[in-house]
Write a protein that holds these residues in place. Sequence first.
Motif, PDB file in Angstrom:
ATOM      1  N   THR A  98       1.067  -1.149  -0.132  1.00 61.59           N
ATOM      2  CA  THR A  98       0.028  -0.134  -0.051  1.00 61.59           C
ATOM      3  C   THR A  98       0.856   0.952  -0.105  1.00 61.59           C
ATOM      4  O   THR A  98       2.204   1.098   0.513  1.00 61.59           O
ATOM      5  CB  THR A  98      -0.902  -0.130   1.228  1.00 61.59           C
ATOM      6  N   ILE A  99       0.309   2.241  -0.470  1.00 62.06           N
ATOM      7  CA  ILE A  99       1.087   3.621  -0.905  1.00 62.06           C
ATOM      8  C   ILE A  99       0.330   4.625   0.033  1.00 62.06           C
ATOM      9  O   ILE A  99      -1.120   4.729  -0.537  1.00 62.06           O
ATOM     10  CB  ILE A  99       1.507   3.931  -2.144  1.00 62.06           C
ATOM     11  N   ALA A 100       0.638   5.301   0.898  1.00 63.65           N
ATOM     12  CA  ALA A 100       0.208   6.543   1.233  1.00 63.65           C
ATOM     13  C   ALA A 100       0.938   7.848   0.853  1.00 63.65           C
ATOM     14  O   ALA A 100       1.978   7.940   0.791  1.00 63.65           O
ATOM     15  CB  ALA A 100       0.122   6.516   2.931  1.00 63.65           C
ATOM     16  N   VAL A 101      -0.015   9.038   0.215  1.00 60.38           N
ATOM     17  CA  VAL A 101       0.362  10.174  -0.251  1.00 60.38           C
ATOM     18  C   VAL A 101      -0.260  11.205   0.921  1.00 60.38           C
ATOM     19  O   VAL A 101      -1.428  11.370   1.124  1.00 60.38           O
ATOM     20  CB  VAL A 101      -0.394  10.432  -1.621  1.00 60.38           C
ATOM     21  N   LEU A 102       0.784  11.877   1.354  1.00 59.66           N
ATOM     22  CA  LEU A 102       0.549  12.879   2.274  1.00 59.66           C
ATOM     23  C   LEU A 102       0.115  14.081   1.716  1.00 59.66           C
ATOM     24  O   LEU A 102       1.022  14.566   0.743  1.00 59.66           O
ATOM     25  CB  LEU A 102       1.854  12.938   3.513  1.00 59.66           C
ATOM     26  N   GLY A 103      -0.483  15.029   2.668  1.00 60.58           N
ATOM     27  CA  GLY A 103      -0.585  16.587   2.206  1.00 60.58           C
ATOM     28  C   GLY A 103       0.398  17.277   3.218  1.00 60.58           C
ATOM     29  O   GLY A 103      -0.205  18.487   3.411  1.00 60.58           O
ATOM     30  N   CYS A 104       1.629  16.745   3.721  1.00 60.47           N
ATOM     31  CA  CYS A 104       2.637  17.523   4.565  1.00 60.47           C
ATOM     32  C   CYS A 104       3.728  16.770   4.545  1.00 60.47           C
ATOM     33  O   CYS A 104       4.020  15.945   3.650  1.00 60.47           O
ATOM     34  CB  CYS A 104       1.914  17.328   6.083  1.00 60.47           C
TER      35      CYS A 104
END
Length: 204
Positions: A98-104
Amino acid sequence: MGDAGVVIETVHLTSPRYPDRLRRIYDPPPLIYVRGDLRSAEPAVAVVGSRRATATGRIVTERLAAGLAASGVTVVSGLARGIDAVAHRAALDAGGRTIAVLGCGLDVIYPPEHSGLMEAITQQGCIITEFPLGTPPLRHHFPQRNRIIAGLTLGVVVVEGDERSGALSTAGYALDEGREVMAVPGSVLNPLSRAPNGLLRQGA
């Protein structure tokens, strides 16, 4: 390198390490910061939806994400509360990537209760952001982040969301880039069915 020996990789748009599909979007980030195992080419699908997920939405998300992971498809989402977190956890529990894309920035844990989930994702996938270390999770970063979620994938599945849902932004980016847009139909009595049902009416 990050704090306390945490390895952070900086990948430029021109690098062979840069994800192929993301490179092809209209506005690819010139630089991404990565923790974990980045792969330049892999089958990936985004599973996104409301932060206020219902019990039904959670169950559907678990089944979708686990099924994708078990089939060798990487599950991409935004590490938010609700549908995003359920999708990440279900992929991990199924033994998938799984890949998490952050807004920070990568050193900013948001939401703060997802610290353990972030660490687990770095072991079975990766965390990506275009924002430098120390960047706070400002509101306008999240729509910007959504183009990366869509850009990494073959398609986007919207599980739940109202008419103002950020999931619609992700679906819009996917549509603009010629990626598949999919949606899970829901009860007309549930306000969180407005986003997916609306997408289905438009041909998702």
